[in-house]
Motif scaffolding. Structure first.
Motif, PDB file in Angstrom:
ATOM      1  N   PRO A 279       0.827  -1.217   0.000  1.00 58.99           N
ATOM      2  CA  PRO A 279       0.000   0.000   0.000  1.00 58.99           C
ATOM      3  C   PRO A 279       0.858   1.262   0.000  1.00 58.99           C
ATOM      4  N   MET A 280       0.223   2.367  -0.383  1.00 61.35           N
ATOM      5  CA  MET A 280       0.918   3.653  -0.400  1.00 61.35           C
ATOM      6  C   MET A 280       1.414   4.009   1.009  1.00 61.35           C
ATOM      7  N   GLY A 281       2.601   4.575   1.076  1.00 62.98           N
ATOM      8  CA  GLY A 281       3.158   5.012   2.347  1.00 62.98           C
ATOM      9  C   GLY A 281       3.929   3.958   3.102  1.00 62.98           C
ATOM     10  N   MET A 282       4.088   2.769   2.514  1.00 62.38           N
ATOM     11  CA  MET A 282       4.797   1.687   3.201  1.00 62.38           C
ATOM     12  C   MET A 282       6.311   1.772   3.004  1.00 62.38           C
ATOM     13  N   GLY A 283       6.768   2.654   2.124  1.00 66.98           N
ATOM     14  CA  GLY A 283       8.209   2.818   1.946  1.00 66.98           C
ATOM     15  C   GLY A 283       8.805   1.954   0.852  1.00 66.98           C
ATOM     16  N   LYS A 284       8.072   1.803  -0.251  1.00 66.17           N
ATOM     17  CA  LYS A 284       8.591   0.987  -1.357  1.00 66.17           C
ATOM     18  C   LYS A 284       9.832   1.624  -1.987  1.00 66.17           C
ATOM     19  N   THR A 285       9.867   2.959  -2.050  1.00 63.39           N
ATOM     20  CA  THR A 285      11.036   3.637  -2.612  1.00 63.39           C
ATOM     21  C   THR A 285      12.277   3.346  -1.784  1.00 63.39           C
ATOM     22  N   GLU A 286      12.135   3.437  -0.467  1.00 58.70           N
ATOM     23  CA  GLU A 286      13.257   3.145   0.423  1.00 58.70           C
ATOM     24  C   GLU A 286      13.677   1.681   0.298  1.00 58.70           C
ATOM     25  N   ALA A 287      12.691   0.792   0.150  1.00 56.47           N
ATOM     26  CA  ALA A 287      13.003  -0.631   0.008  1.00 56.47           C
ATOM     27  C   ALA A 287      13.843  -0.865  -1.243  1.00 56.47           C
ATOM     28  N   ALA A 288      13.446  -0.224  -2.343  1.00 54.53           N
ATOM     29  CA  ALA A 288      14.169  -0.398  -3.601  1.00 54.53           C
ATOM     30  C   ALA A 288      15.581   0.170  -3.508  1.00 54.53           C
ATOM     31  N   LEU A 289      15.712   1.358  -2.949  1.00 54.86           N
ATOM     32  CA  LEU A 289      17.026   1.990  -2.851  1.00 54.86           C
ATOM     33  C   LEU A 289      17.933   1.253  -1.866  1.00 54.86           C
ATOM     34  N   THR A 310       5.855  10.006 -14.965  1.00 59.78           N
ATOM     35  CA  THR A 310       5.638  11.408 -15.331  1.00 59.78           C
ATOM     36  C   THR A 310       6.833  12.273 -14.977  1.00 59.78           C
ATOM     37  N   GLN A 311       6.888  13.461 -15.583  1.00 56.85           N
ATOM     38  CA  GLN A 311       7.960  14.407 -15.274  1.00 56.85           C
ATOM     39  C   GLN A 311       7.862  14.894 -13.833  1.00 56.85           C
ATOM     40  N   ALA A 312       6.644  15.098 -13.359  1.00 55.36           N
ATOM     41  CA  ALA A 312       6.467  15.624 -11.998  1.00 55.36           C
ATOM     42  C   ALA A 312       7.001  14.648 -10.960  1.00 55.36           C
ATOM     43  N   THR A 313       6.664  13.351 -11.111  1.00 63.91           N
ATOM     44  CA  THR A 313       7.169  12.365 -10.155  1.00 63.91           C
ATOM     45  C   THR A 313       8.678  12.194 -10.299  1.00 63.91           C
ATOM     46  N   SER A 314       9.188  12.337 -11.513  1.00 64.17           N
ATOM     47  CA  SER A 314      10.641  12.243 -11.722  1.00 64.17           C
ATOM     48  C   SER A 314      11.354  13.375 -10.987  1.00 64.17           C
ATOM     49  N   ASN A 315      10.805  14.569 -11.076  1.00 61.57           N
ATOM     50  CA  ASN A 315      11.424  15.708 -10.403  1.00 61.57           C
ATOM     51  C   ASN A 315      11.497  15.490  -8.894  1.00 61.57           C
ATOM     52  N   ARG A 316      10.412  14.925  -8.328  1.00 63.25           N
ATOM     53  CA  ARG A 316      10.368  14.724  -6.877  1.00 63.25           C
ATOM     54  C   ARG A 316      11.376  13.664  -6.445  1.00 63.25           C
ATOM     55  N   ASP A 417       9.042   2.675 -11.030  1.00 63.09           N
ATOM     56  CA  ASP A 417       8.138   3.055  -9.949  1.00 63.09           C
ATOM     57  C   ASP A 417       6.740   3.352 -10.486  1.00 63.09           C
ATOM     58  N   GLU A 418       5.727   3.112  -9.626  1.00 64.05           N
ATOM     59  CA  GLU A 418       4.330   3.431  -9.935  1.00 64.05           C
ATOM     60  C   GLU A 418       3.859   2.765 -11.239  1.00 64.05           C
ATOM     61  N   VAL A 419       4.188   1.504 -11.396  1.00 59.03           N
ATOM     62  CA  VAL A 419       3.842   0.812 -12.640  1.00 59.03           C
ATOM     63  C   VAL A 419       2.336   0.675 -12.821  1.00 59.03           C
ATOM     64  N   HIS A 420       1.581   0.782 -11.736  1.00 56.06           N
ATOM     65  CA  HIS A 420       0.120   0.664 -11.851  1.00 56.06           C
ATOM     66  C   HIS A 420      -0.486   1.799 -12.670  1.00 56.06           C
ATOM     67  N   SER A 421       0.253   2.908 -12.821  1.00 54.29           N
ATOM     68  CA  SER A 421      -0.303   4.070 -13.514  1.00 54.29           C
ATOM     69  C   SER A 421       0.063   4.106 -14.999  1.00 54.29           C
ATOM     70  N   TYR A 422       0.821   3.128 -15.489  1.00 52.37           N
ATOM     71  CA  TYR A 422       1.227   3.145 -16.900  1.00 52.37           C
ATOM     72  C   TYR A 422       0.020   2.873 -17.803  1.00 52.37           C
ATOM     73  N   ASP A 423      -0.017   3.526 -18.954  1.00 57.18           N
ATOM     74  CA  ASP A 423      -1.095   3.309 -19.909  1.00 57.18           C
ATOM     75  C   ASP A 423      -0.837   2.020 -20.695  1.00 57.18           C
ATOM     76  N   LEU A 424      -1.734   1.688 -21.614  1.00 63.34           N
ATOM     77  CA  LEU A 424      -1.641   0.429 -22.337  1.00 63.34           C
ATOM     78  C   LEU A 424      -0.370   0.343 -23.158  1.00 63.34           C
ATOM     79  N   TYR A 425      -0.007   1.446 -23.844  1.00 60.58           N
ATOM     80  CA  TYR A 425       1.175   1.433 -24.694  1.00 60.58           C
ATOM     81  C   TYR A 425       2.431   1.215 -23.859  1.00 60.58           C
ATOM     82  N   THR A 426       2.588   2.033 -22.819  1.00 57.20           N
ATOM     83  CA  THR A 426       3.781   1.912 -21.973  1.00 57.20           C
ATOM     84  C   THR A 426       3.805   0.580 -21.250  1.00 57.20           C
TER      85      THR A 426
END
Length: 429
Positions: A279-289, A310-316, A417-426
């Motif tokens: 779930p969101m907020g569990m620290g998946k980014t930290e786990a990966a790094l 997205t560019q916005a998430t990449s910037n963050r 990251d955030e693979v659930h948000s990818y569209d059909l093409y991606t």
């Protein structure tokens, strides 16, 4: 050995010779390969073998269709009238990559390589300008000629002579080498060839003057790579989860991994494809790094590319990644950001060649290399990069120089990251 030009000077005169240019690029390739010993071991290759093969990439410039592009060279060799009367511009193959493809396939067969290996190796070496020509079991032949007799030059013999000298200089390659279109080493080698050619074509690193008295080509290659930032990243070892992710403003607050993060670390211990779902907020980014850090210090990876939708998430993530890198590799210059508007946030790094007016006037490998290294695309080549996932996915579609992206990502931890948000093409790619 007869002189054939590979690079012209700014004023259009013959510059560096084909043989000298192949030496430059071969040396760059050898040292690029030496920086990835784990990849060489995985592909059962030696750095000297990489140098031997990559150096052959421009053997096709020893051809009437290429040499006629410098009118001064034709005049100096008494061939201007012969070239015009023989219609070299219409009858002879002008794409030296196609000539290289043909000549290298013949040369490798002569050296005892299996037909399948020679077929694919010659195809990727001939494709160093970004486009592949179809491999051919019977030997690749361009549609237009690569040999003519009116000049008195035995073009096949001259190509063979130069190839033999290159082979001797670097030590050659074992004929038992097996590479085909299903071998990842093929695409890694293709990308390395192109990058080495870009670097070896830059006159700021390999000036054409005084080549006769130049003995330390290897020194020039090492300096070029050092100036561009191609070097091993020095990592701080034995960092705990708290050391990696604590709040610098509140160091007294202890950070401990949760069950999901500990399980990720225990499972991600080598090459593979891993899915971390929580779930969101569990620290998946930290786990990966955290897992990526362990692979880096264990010598099982040589960098990280963090890809987001997205560019916005990449910037963050870019900001978080730089904080992470400041702890594991203080001497590193942070991560590179790669997407269409990354220039708004990104700063210059050592892995950059600034374009000059002289570069813009060139229509060759030097200009193309400058374009790549001076753009955000260099984030893929840099040890640590953050960007949109499409930059990595261009390595699996028929885009020009797609194999450069294979080379750039080889040996790295790639985090999607955030693979659930990818569209059909991606998502399909």
């Amino acid at each position: 050995m007869a002189y054939f030009w590979a690079k012209t000077t700014i004023d259009g005169k013959p510059g560096i010779s084909v043989y000298d240019h192949m030496l430059d690029v071969g040396c760059v390739a050898r040292y690029l390969a030496e920086m990835s010993p784990e990849i060489l071991a995985h592909f059962h290759l030696l750095a000297t073998e990489v140098g031997s093969l990559v150096a052959l990439h421009d053997i096709g410039k020893i051809s009437p269709g290429f040499q006629l592009k410098c009118e001064v060279w034709l005049e100096e060799n008494g061939l201007l009238k012969i070239a015009r009367n023989g219609c070299w511009d219409n009858e002879m193959e002008s794409d030296h990559g196609k000539v290289s493809h043909s000549a290298v396939q013949k040369f490798l067969a002569r050296k005892g390589f299996a037909g399948r290996t020679a077929k694919f190796l010659s195809a990727i070496l001939g494709a160093h300008h970004g486009r592949l020509n179809s491999p051919n079991d019977r030997g690749y032949m361009p549609r237009r000629g690569i040999v003519e007799t009116s000049s008195g030059i035995d073009w096949d013999a001259e190509r063979l002579k130069n190839a033999e000298q290159i082979w001797e200089y670097f030590g050659g390659c074992k004929p038992g080498l097996e590479l085909d279109d299903e071998t990842p080493a093929l695409w890694w080698l293709a990308g390395l060839t192109t990058v080495a050619d870009w670097i070896g074509s830059n006159e700021r690193f390999f000036p054409p003057e005084d080549r006769d008295g130049l003995k330390d080509i290897t020194g020039l290659a090492q300096k070029a790579l050092s100036d561009l930032g191609f070097q091993k990243t020095k990592l701080v070892s034995d960092l705990s989860f708290h050391d990696l992710f604590h709040d610098a403003k509140r160091p007294e607050n202890r950070w401990t991994p949760n069950e999901m993060q500990e399980k990720t670390l225990s499972v991600v211990n080598g090459p593979g494809v891993y899915v971390v779902e929580a779930p969101m907020g569990m620290g998946k980014t930290e786990a990966a790094l955290w897992a990526a850090y362990q692979l880096l210090v264990a010598g099982k990876a040589n960098g990280i590319y963090f890809a987001l939708p997205t560019q916005a998430t990449s910037n963050r993530i870019h900001l978080r990644m730089n904080e992470f890198l400041g702890r594991i590799a203080p001497a590193a210059q942070g991560s590179r950001l790669i997407h269409g508007n990354s220039w708004l946030m990104d700063k210059e790094s050592s892995l950059t060649i600034s374009a000059t007016d002289a570069d813009e006037k060139r229509d060759d490998d030097a200009r193309i290399g400058v374009t790549w290294f001076s753009s955000s695309k260099r984030a893929l080549i840099a040890p640590f990069g953050v960007g949109t996932v499409d930059q990595a996915l261009l390595g699996v579609v028929a885009a020009k120089h797609f194999f450069v992206r294979h080379f750039a990502l080889a040996g790295k931890v790639v985090i999607l990251d955030e693979v659930h948000s990818y569209d059909l093409y991606t998502g399909t790619l």
